[in-house]
Structure formats: C-alpha cells, structure tokens
Enzyme design. Structure first.
Site, PDB file in Angstrom:
ATOM      1  N   THR A   1       0.811  -1.074  -0.061  1.00 29.16           N
ATOM      2  CA  THR A   1      -0.167  -0.017  -0.107  1.00 29.16           C
ATOM      3  C   THR A   1       0.789   1.242   0.049  1.00 29.16           C
ATOM      4  OG1 THR A   1      -1.754   1.136   1.079  1.00 29.16           O
ATOM      5  CG2 THR A   1      -0.231  -0.131   2.655  1.00 29.16           C
ATOM      6  N   GLU A   2       0.736   2.231  -0.917  1.00 27.92           N
ATOM      7  CA  GLU A   2       1.510   3.466  -1.062  1.00 27.92           C
ATOM      8  C   GLU A   2       1.883   4.016   0.117  1.00 27.92           C
ATOM      9  OE1 GLU A   2      -1.540   2.353  -2.619  1.00 27.92           O
ATOM     10  OE2 GLU A   2      -2.121   3.966  -4.253  1.00 27.92           O
ATOM     11  N   ASN A   3       0.981   3.933   1.393  1.00 28.18           N
ATOM     12  CA  ASN A   3       1.317   4.688   2.532  1.00 28.18           C
ATOM     13  C   ASN A   3       2.494   4.034   3.256  1.00 28.18           C
ATOM     14  OD1 ASN A   3      -1.083   3.104   2.739  1.00 28.18           O
ATOM     15  ND2 ASN A   3      -1.026   3.950   4.848  1.00 28.18           N
TER      16      ASN A   3
ATOM     17  N   SER B   1       8.294   4.133  -0.569  1.00 30.02           N
ATOM     18  CA  SER B   1       7.250   3.347  -0.980  1.00 30.02           C
ATOM     19  C   SER B   1       7.077   3.508  -2.575  1.00 30.02           C
ATOM     20  CB  SER B   1       5.793   3.755  -0.304  1.00 30.02           C
ATOM     21  OG  SER B   1       4.773   3.062  -0.587  1.00 30.02           O
TER      22      SER B   1
END
Lengths: 235, 235, 235, 235
Positions: free
Chosen positions: C54-56, C96
């Site tokens: 996940t990007e975060n 990320s």
C-alpha cells in the site's frame, strides 16, 4: 627569503586543528575530511559538543576503540575503527549524502592542495598520473553551511597553496568560505581572500609574500593565538 | 515464497559473463566476502563491478580483479591500504575505471532503484568528473545531470533476513547495500541468520523483502578487514 | 439492443475480481487500487500467497480488523484500517514510491473510467468540475511489471469504456496491458485490443458491439468461466 | 544540544504569516493534530500547506482551512470522508491548489531534503498534470522534469524522540514525515515520549536527529480519525 623565515614560526597541524575547532558551536553537525581534518575532533572547547557525521552512515561517532577491540563494521570514512556516543544513528549512503548535499551539516572541514581566491578548491588529485580517487570530497564541498579548509600555508617546497587560480584538478567551484592555515585565518568573500587573523610574529607583508593571491583587509585583523599542544601526531 | 537458497554456489549460479554486478560494502564494512568468493569460483568474467572501492589486499574484489574477471570498475575510491590488485591492472591498461563522486554514486544507485532516470546535483560541477555532462541552472545555480545506475545483480551482506527477504544490517555495514538491493534485477543476500517471517519487527526492517530475490545463510561471515590484517589471500 | 441483452449476462464485480486474482502468481508483490480493485485480495487461489503493497508504506498487510479494534495509524491507501501479516515491513513514502516507480511490483490492478486500445488509461477525473484528486494513480500506472484494469465493460448508461481514444483526462499513456471486464479478458498488444476470453453466452459480434474500439483475435479465445461467489459487496 | 521545547505554543512560535509549512500524515495516520491546533491558535495566515490531503472534518488541517489561514494547498488528494472545509473554499475560489501525484510529491520533498533541485519521472507524462513541464527522453522513453519542494517549517508527529532529535514512528504513521523532516528549514516534532540520548537503538532510528530542530512531548496524542468519527470540531 621571507618564506623560509616564516616557516620557522608557524602552527603545527594540531594547532591549526585546534584553531578550526574553536569556531564550531555547541550542537553543530560536523564532517571532518579523512586524515589531517580528523584532528579537529580532539580540540572541541569545554562545554561544547559537536556531532560528527561520517559519509559511510553514522552520526555521533566517537574516538577509536583500544587496539584489539575494533569492530570492523563500525568504521569511519577513513576506514578507521570508531566507537559510538549516546544518541548515535545509522543510515544508508543515500541518506548520508542527503545530509551532505542537502545542506544539513553545519560545518565541513577539508584538507587542500590549493584554494583559490574565488573559493575554488583542489584537493583530490595532483595531476593525471596514477590511480584517481575522489571519495566524497566533491560532495562535501557543496554540503555544509560552512565549508572550511585547514592547511599549511605553503607546500613543503615553499610554494603557495592559496592562489589566484588552482592549477591542480578542481574538487569544487567557489565552495570554500574560510581557510585555517599554519599562519593565518582567512575568509573568502566576494571572490577575495580577506585576512582575519595572522601570527603576531609576522607582518602583513611577510604573510602576503607567502600567499599566491592578494590578501585583503576588510575589518580588524586579530592575532592568531593558539596554545602549545601535546600529542600532535596526525593519524 | 521462501527466498532461501541452499548454497552460495546456487545463489550466484546465473551470474554470467559480461554481467554488471553491484557489490555492497564500504571497504571491509559490509563486504559480502563469501558471495564474492563464490562468484570467483564460478568463473564468470568480463564483469562490470560497482562498489565504493576497488578491492583491498588479495581477497574479495581484489581477488576477483587479480583473477582477471573484472573488465570495468565503477567506484568512488579505488585506493586502499593494499591496492595492488586494481592499481597494477589499471596502470597496465587492463581494467576500465568509471570514477564517480561517492554521493553521486549512492544517488545514482538509488535513482536506478526508484525509477528516476536522471537527476541534477551540484556535486562535481566545474570539475573534470562533470566533463561532457549536461549542465542546467536552477534558481541561478549550475547543476550536473547524472543518470541512474542499474545492475543485473547485486550481492550484499546483511545481518538478519526473514524468509520473505526483509533485512537488517550490522552497524555501518549498511552503507550502499540497501540502495543496491533496489537497483539490481536480481538481489542476492548473504545473511548471518535466516529467520521465519514475522521474527523481524516491521518497524526495524531496513530493506523490505520486495527488493530481495535470494537469501543464503552464512552463519559466521568473514570480515574483510580482519582477513587483510591477517594477510589472507584468496586464490 | 445487443448491449442491453449482454448486460443481463455479465460477471459481478466480485467475479471480475476473482478472475483477475487467478493470474497473480504465488509470491507476487501486488498493489490494488482503492475501492473495487481491493476485492481482488479476497480471491487468491489456494496455495498461492501474494504480498500486498500500500502506497502509504506497508508491505504484507492483511484484512480489516474487527470493528472497534482499529488502529488508525495502521491503514491502507484507502484510509481503511488493516492488519499485518507475518513478514510485514513499514517504510516511508519515498521508499514506497521507489517500489512503485522503480518497477518492483509484479502486478498493479486499477479501476478505469476508460481504457484506450493503445493502453492509455483515464481513471482519475471525469471532467473539469469539482475538486480534482489524483492520489497515487499516475504513479501506479508506471509502477508494475503488469498493470491491469478491472472494470465493467460498459458504463451504467451503456457507453463503452474500452475505446479508441480516451475522452476523459488521462492518468497515463500506453500503460495498461490487460483488462478484465464484466464480459471479457482483453490484452493490449501493439496498440490493439486482443481478445483472450469472453463469456460463452455471447458472440464475438455481440461483444464487439459493446466495445468502443476494434477487438482483434490473435490466438485462441477461451470461455471466460467464473464460479458463483458469495459476499459480493464491494467495500 | 537538547532540542526539547517546553510547550506546543513555544514550538510553533516563529511560524509567521506567509510561511510554507509541510505537515506530516496520510489522512489521520501520523497527523500532528496538537501541533496543527497550536498553529491555528497562534493565528498565522496566508500559509502554504504541503500534505498528502487537504483536511477532513472540522479538525486539523480542515480547521486551519476553515479558519481562513491557508492560502494554498500542495497535495495529491484533497478529498476525504468529510471534505467540506477544502471543497467549499476551493469552489469559492478562496484557496489555491497545486495537485501533485502522490509519488511525485514524496520524491519532490525528498529531493528538497537531499539537495537535488530537479529529477525526471515517468509519472504524469502525457497528462494535464505535466502541462508546461520540461519533458526529456532517456533510453527512448519520455519523462517529466519535476522540481524539489522545500518548506520553511515541517510539523510532524513521531513516536519516540531522544533529546538529539533521533526519531521513531508508529506503524504507517511514518508516511511523509521522515521526508518532510529533511526538506524544511526548521523541523518541529511532537513525540509521544522524549527519551535521553542513547535510549533509541542506533539501528532503529528512522529520522536521524540532524533533520530535527525542535521536539515537544505530547504524551497521549489525539488521533485525527478517531476525533472525526466522534464528530469533534476545533474552533
């Protein structure tokens, strides 16, 4: 020759390092070049504590461990074993040079072959022979709020190291702002050498004669006063 | 899903002639000696090697150079306490050298891993190491354009690795390795201990497993600096 | 109209997600777009385990925790609470997106407003009104070895979503390589839609009539067979 | 050397009108609610705020926008579960928006911290978010040139901070904060606990203290998401 005379009255390397150390404020983040500049760490004034950075990924390292107790995964940029102080941190090389290139260091202190009056530095290579090796020098000259040089005022042959224009290959352009030499403390300002301190035992003209570019006066010139020091061996 | 390889030989089995190989370590700190020696044993030649240095003594990268396997070195500092291997080949014109400032080397490798084909840096502007490179001005200051650096393989040394390839390092042995893990098509890691997934705190992972392809356990790894001081040669 | 007829025989969102999930190999690193694509995680084939990014800043997160047990510092890119699986890792946003932009993900699966036959994707904005918001969509389309779309074959109004040229603002150019729709599986190859699978109950011509660009045949076309599924609510 | 500040008000005291302020957090994860509210209390206006989002509900950045303090938002996703604060001002033409893809936002901030004035990315090529930007081709593929992003101040939330400013984070609350710490002239951090230097393992430091200027302890920090779900407003 004036030059020979003045070579007799000069600061030792330890004394040059001591003088440079006096300008480092408490809490400053500092990178010291390999070799002679490393001596600066020994002379932090009482009550002040600088935090030393090494390119290979440590903040707040300390002195060498006793012989035989080295951890060779815990070394500085000169590949010498070091120790950690409380509050140290490890990080990888890209983060380490983000600290450098990003201007997060307060002070970088480097050695020099030549410094030019416009702030150009040559310190990585004498000519075109042999194996060239640059390490982090070209990064460090752009990496601190203050980039200083510590150096003998002249070479062993008596040739000036402070010059109008570097003849050795450049490390960086217009990057040096202060030079601590065996004879003087000199700022680089508006592409000129501005004399700040000189040994009391020599005249301005004597210092000028050892210098390869014009020395300017811009404000008071103080006496360069440094204590006698023990244990002057550079490692 | 388990990335464990049974042997060093298996881990390096597909590193072929002509490959570009990033090798972790800064001097002896973090040098993956066992993987390097496994690659020497495999016999691959015409390699391009990316490392901060260019070997020391008669082991590791120096032994690889001695064995005539390295066509080109990309590094910042091809000097060491015993630099004969590289120096002899370089002065004989038998090995190519791309000299890169240390911070630029780190950033080029990170850029390779991060999908950034080029970036601008103040480092090396006005020096011979920027010769022929694109220069651009931003906010009135000149910068050098640098390209990403990628590799076919990275071989690095870490401390713990879980079966998914999440890694921790030991002290300053971290240096270039996390960046190289990102920038290589295949990343091969020797770790002191392989642990089950879940044994490394997710907060403490330095290299996430997505950047790692193969793990091999070398429980009691050799330390390059210690070997050099002991005069060990790998032949 | 043919279109209306075929709307009656179509896959549910859950079935589209199921079909997309079948192409994810064991050990693949996968990013699922916010909303509908998140359903793909539910349908991993037995014996295979993908690792979700996940990007975060999380690798290897798992399903939502029970209501009331959320940790709001542990969320996914859709800002929903998640849990961790063994072997997870945390990292910052630059790392990320180094995973994304650097091509380290194996698969990214996104929703679509429109997909063009050359692989252009429009999925972030319908027009020029309201508040624009892009998030990570423009990064993700360049971020994986395989970038797929899951979508209804036509809009609620019956307009084609697979088109010759996108009319909505683009998310990325020539970035999509596979489209899973409510009626077919289609590859994008050499700037053409190539039909791979279609519902057995419809003819090629019926499918073509629902599609805004020419469908090509290049190799066998299989029946698109998906099981009936429970719990089809998209969250 | 101790970077501890006594109060939130003291920590933000010099954030003046017109300042550019990076605020950590991704949605509510990592949002430094107490520091944001202290900044609202201080009353500074005409602020440029850099955050992934543009506030949610009636607290934090949304409350700052409601209070009319924000001239411009630089963000990737100005939408949320309750986006009224930003949406109303934006549609009324009372707030400026610079919309940046999430990975580009992260990389621009890192570049600001790392001394990289510009870099190239595939993200947004061919889209309206690349309009007017420099395009260059590398290895046959087009890329968009993006500039670094810096700020006068960063306000972020971390978990542990030692007196030198070394930080750890809690889970995915890390997100943009380590990058923002690098990219701001003054970095202000609220931590759940301030510990003596030496209490954080140097291997586990996520943000080294060199990137941190001020610490303030907020022992039991509020969680934005929880406050929003409870319907809390900050006025």
């Amino acid at each position: 020759m004036t030059v020979d005379t003045c070579e007799d009255i000069k600061l030792s390397n330890a004394q040059i390092a001591w003088r440079a150390a006096q300008d480092i404020r408490d809490g400053a983040y500092v990178n010291l070049g390999i070799g002679f500049p490393e001596m600066v760490a020994r002379y932090q004034p009482p009550g002040r504590q600088a935090i030393f950075h090494t390119e290979n990924g440590i903040l707040n390292f300390g002195e060498a461990p006793p012989a035989g107790e080295e951890d060779w995964d815990l070394i500085n940029a000169g590949k010498k074993a070091v120790t950690l102080k409380p509050g140290a941190a490890f990080f990888h090389h890209a983060d380490s040079f983000a600290m450098v290139r990003g201007g997060h260091l307060d002070v970088a202190i480097l050695g020099a072959l030549q410094v030019a009056e416009n702030g150009d530095l040559a310190n990585w290579r004498v000519g075109t022979k042999g194996v060239p090796a640059v390490g982090g020098a070209m990064d460090l000259v752009h990496g601190a709020k203050q980039v200083s040089v510590i150096t003998e005022h002249v070479t062993k042959k008596g040739e000036p190291k402070l010059v109008e224009k570097c003849t050795f290959p450049l490390t960086g352009v217009a990057c040096i702002t202060r030079v601590y030499t065996s004879h003087a403390v000199i700022d680089i300002k508006d592409r000129r050498f501005v004399l700040r301190e000189k040994l009391a035992a020599m005249s301005f003209d004597e210092l000028q004669a050892m210098t390869g570019a014009r020395l300017h006066i811009d404000g008071p010139v103080a006496d360069l006063i440094v204590p006698a020091l023990q244990g002057e061996k550079s490692d | 899903m388990d990335k464990t390889n049974e042997s060093l030989a298996q881990a390096v089995a597909d590193i072929g002639d002509g490959a570009t190989v990033m090798i972790g370590g800064f001097g002896g700190s973090g040098a993956p000696i066992e993987l390097i020696h496994a690659l020497i044993d495999k016999g691959s030649k015409d390699l391009t090697i990316i490392n901060n240095n260019a070997g020391n003594g008669r082991i590791g990268i120096a032994a690889m150079i001695d064995a005539g396997r390295v066509r080109k070195m990309i590094c910042s500092f091809p000097k060491s306490s015993d630099p004969r291997a590289f120096t002899d080949k370089y002065l004989a014109g038998e090995i190519e050298l791309e000299l890169v400032p240390q911070g630029t080397l780190a950033e080029r490798i990170r850029a390779g891993g991060a999908g950034i084909p080029a970036f601008y840096t103040p480092t090396a502007y006005g020096t011979e190491l920027a010769a022929g490179k694109v220069i651009a001005e931003f906010d009135g200051r000149p910068y050098v354009q640098e390209r990403w650096l990628k590799a076919d393989f990275a071989i690095v040394k870490a401390e713990l690795g879980d079966t998914y390839g999440n890694l921790t390092y030991n002290k300053a042995a971290r240096n270039f390795s996390p960046l190289m893990c990102m920038a290589a098509a295949q990343t091969i890691v020797q770790v002191s201990r392989i642990v089950p997934a879940g044994e490394i705190d997710p907060e403490h992972v330095v290299t996430p497993g997505i950047f790692v392809d193969r793990l091999v356990e070398v429980a009691d790894p050799q330390q390059e600096e210690a070997l050099i001081r002991a005069g060990v040669a790998y032949v």
